[in-house]
Design a protein around this motif. Structure first.
Motif, short mmCIF file in Angstrom:
data_model
loop_
_atom_site.label_atom_id
_atom_site.label_comp_id
_atom_site.label_asym_id
_atom_site.label_seq_id
_atom_site.Cartn_x
_atom_site.Cartn_y
_atom_site.Cartn_z
N SER A 130 -0.29 -9.29 -12.16
CA SER A 130 -1.49 -9.99 -11.97
C SER A 130 -2.26 -9.58 -10.69
CB SER A 130 -1.46 -11.40 -11.90
OG SER A 130 -0.70 -11.81 -11.19
N LYS A 131 -1.55 -8.68 -9.79
CA LYS A 131 -2.30 -8.14 -8.83
C LYS A 131 -3.65 -7.28 -8.91
CE LYS A 131 2.32 -7.04 -6.82
NZ LYS A 131 3.22 -5.69 -6.36
N LEU A 132 -4.53 -7.87 -8.01
CA LEU A 132 -6.00 -7.20 -8.15
C LEU A 132 -5.94 -5.42 -8.18
CD1 LEU A 132 -8.04 -9.45 -5.79
CD2 LEU A 132 -7.94 -9.20 -8.46
N GLY A 133 -4.88 -5.05 -7.55
CA GLY A 133 -4.75 -3.61 -7.35
C GLY A 133 -3.82 -2.88 -8.50
N LYS A 134 -3.50 -3.68 -9.56
CA LYS A 134 -2.63 -3.19 -10.18
C LYS A 134 -2.64 -1.76 -10.78
CE LYS A 134 -2.70 -4.58 -14.62
NZ LYS A 134 -2.77 -5.37 -15.76
N PHE A 135 -4.13 -1.40 -11.32
CA PHE A 135 -4.33 -0.18 -11.85
C PHE A 135 -4.58 0.94 -10.78
CE2 PHE A 135 -5.70 -2.91 -15.52
CZ PHE A 135 -5.12 -2.12 -16.49
N LEU A 136 -4.91 0.59 -9.65
CA LEU A 136 -4.58 1.68 -8.60
C LEU A 136 -3.08 1.88 -8.38
CD1 LEU A 136 -7.00 0.28 -5.83
CD2 LEU A 136 -7.51 2.33 -7.35
N LEU A 137 -2.19 1.14 -8.59
CA LEU A 137 -1.01 1.35 -8.51
C LEU A 137 -0.46 2.27 -9.86
CD1 LEU A 137 0.65 -1.95 -7.42
CD2 LEU A 137 0.81 0.12 -6.09
N LEU A 138 -0.76 1.60 -10.58
CA LEU A 138 -0.29 2.54 -12.20
C LEU A 138 -0.78 3.72 -11.79
CD1 LEU A 138 -1.03 -0.32 -14.60
CD2 LEU A 138 1.15 0.47 -13.95
N ARG A 139 -2.09 4.14 -11.72
CA ARG A 139 -2.66 5.39 -11.45
C ARG A 139 -1.75 6.12 -10.55
NH1 ARG A 139 -8.78 5.56 -10.92
NH2 ARG A 139 -8.38 5.04 -8.65
N GLY A 140 -1.46 5.46 -9.55
CA GLY A 140 -0.76 6.15 -8.21
C GLY A 140 0.50 6.73 -8.63
N TYR A 141 1.18 5.87 -9.31
CA TYR A 141 2.69 6.34 -9.94
C TYR A 141 2.71 7.42 -11.10
CZ TYR A 141 4.62 2.04 -7.70
OH TYR A 141 5.03 1.20 -6.84
N LEU A 142 1.52 7.29 -11.70
CA LEU A 142 1.28 8.35 -12.82
C LEU A 142 0.82 9.75 -12.19
CD1 LEU A 142 0.72 9.47 -15.65
CD2 LEU A 142 -1.53 8.37 -15.59
N GLU A 143 -0.09 9.66 -11.16
CA GLU A 143 -0.24 10.80 -10.34
C GLU A 143 0.85 11.36 -9.69
OE1 GLU A 143 -3.28 9.88 -7.70
OE2 GLU A 143 -4.93 10.08 -9.27
N LEU A 144 1.61 10.61 -9.32
CA LEU A 144 3.00 11.17 -8.55
C LEU A 144 3.94 11.85 -9.66
CD1 LEU A 144 3.93 8.19 -6.22
CD2 LEU A 144 3.32 10.44 -5.62
N ILE A 145 3.98 11.10 -11.06
CA ILE A 145 4.77 11.80 -12.17
C ILE A 145 4.10 13.09 -12.28
CG2 ILE A 145 5.58 11.73 -14.32
CD1 ILE A 145 5.71 8.67 -13.68
#
Length: 280
Positions: A130-145
Motif C-alpha cells: 500500500s506504499k505510495l511509491g509502490k509503482f516506482l519500486l515495481l518499475r525500478g525492479y523491472l528496469e534492473l531485470i
C-alpha cells in the motif's frame, strides 16, 4: 544493440505480476499476447513455443515473451512454478515495440545472478503493497531485470521478418485502466460492478471495457476471475483451509461453480491441485 541515448528514451509501463504453479501436463493453448512478458522459472521444466521457436525451460531460466507474439506452453513436471511480469515498452517517437529489437525477438537466459532472482521476488512482494511509491519500486525492479537481460545478450538473436508490433502508448488510458486494476487487486473478494468501476474513473462502461482490454489484454470480468483463481490457488497450496472456505474468501459462494472454473483454469480440481503441488 541500441546506444545509450536511445535506451534513455524508453517508455516502460509495468502492468501486472504473479507467481504461478501448475501440475504436470498443464497446457496453455496458443494465444496472442497483447503485452510483453518476462518469466523466471522457479521450479520444474516446461516447453514454451513463441511464434515458431521452441524453448525448453528449466529452473532459473528467464524467458522474454514479446508483445504481439503467439505463445503456447506445456509443463513437464509437477509443481512447475514461474514468476511472470507483464509490461509494455516503447519509444516516445513511435508506437512500435522497439524493445524487441534491442534484445532480439525472443530470448532465453540462464540466470547466474542471485540478485536478479531477488528482484523478481521483490516485485511479487511489493505488488500488494500500500506504499505510495509502490509503482516506482515495481518499475525500478523491472528496469534492473531488463538491464540484466540487455547486458546478458550478445546481440546475436535473429530478427524476425514480422510485422511491427504496435504498442498502446496513451498514458491517460493506461492510468485509468491501471487504477481499476489496482482496485480489483485490493477488492477481488467483493462483488464488482462494471458501471461502478467506470464511474470511479469518470468514463462509460463501454469505454472502460475498451481501455481495460487495451491495457491488460482481458475484459474486466476475465481479469477479475483470473485474479480470484490466482489468489485461490495460492491459498490452496499455502493453507489447510477447506476448498469451500477458500472459494468464499475470493468471493465465489457456490463451491461447485468454483471447482468448475478452477479446473478450467488449472486443468485439475482444487483438491488434486493441492495434492500434486504439495507432492502428497
Amino acid at each position: 544493440m541500441a546506444d545509450q541515448s536511445v535506451l534513455q528514451t524508453l517508455r516502460l509501463n509495468y502492468l501486472f505480476s504473479e507467481q504461478y504453479s501448475f501440475p504436470i501436463n498443464w497446457t496453455y493453448f496458443e494465444s496472442t499476447i497483447p503485452y510483453a512478458m518476462i518469466r523466471l522459472i522457479r521450479k520444474g521444466n516446461a516447453t514454451f513455443v513463441i511464434d515458431d521457436t521452441v524453448y525448453q525451460l528449466q529452473k532459473d531460466d528467464i524467458i522474454y515473451i514479446p508483445q504481439g507474439c503467439k505463445l503456447q506452453c506445456e509443463a513437464h513436471t509437477d509443481d512447475f512454478t514461474f514468476i511472470s511480469i507483464r509490461f509494455t515498452a516503447a519509444f516516445p517517437s513511435s508506437d512500435i515495440d522497439m524493445w524487441s529489437k534491442l534484445v532480439g525477438y525472443d530470448m532465453k537466459t540462464q540466470c547466474q545472478d542471485p540478485q536478479i532472482i531477488y528482484y523478481f521476488n521483490c516485485i511479487i512482494r511489493e505488488r500488494d503493497s500500500s506504499k505510495l511509491g509502490k509503482f516506482l519500486l515495481l518499475r525500478g525492479y523491472l528496469e534492473l531485470i531488463l538491464a540484466y537481460l540487455i547486458d546478458s545478450s550478445d546481440g546475436s538473436a535473429p530478427e524476425r521478418t514480422a510485422k511491427p508490433r504496435t504498442v498502446n502508448t496513451d498514458n491517460k488510458n493506461d492510468n485509468r485502466a491501471q487504477f481499476i486494476v489496482d482496485y480489483m487487486i485490493n477488492h477481488y473478494d467483493t462483488a464488482l460492478n462494471i458501471e461502478e468501476l467506470a464511474r470511479m474513473v469518470n468514463v462509460s462502461s463501454t469505454t472502460l471495457r475498451r481501455l481495460f482490454k487495451q491495457h491488460t489484454g482481458k475484459t474486466p470480468s476475465e481479469f477479475l476471475l483470473d485474479l480470484k483463481m490466482m489468489v485461490a490457488a495460492k491459498k490452496i497450496v499455502e493453507t489447510n483451509e477447506r476448498i469451500s472456505d477458500i472459494a468464499y474468501m475470493v468471493g465465489i459462494h457456490d463451491p461447485n461453480y468454483f471447482t468448475r472454473i478452477f479446473k478450467k483454469n488449472f486443468g485439475v480440481t482444487p483438491y488434486t491441485y493441492r495434492e500434486r503441488v504439495r507432492g502428497l
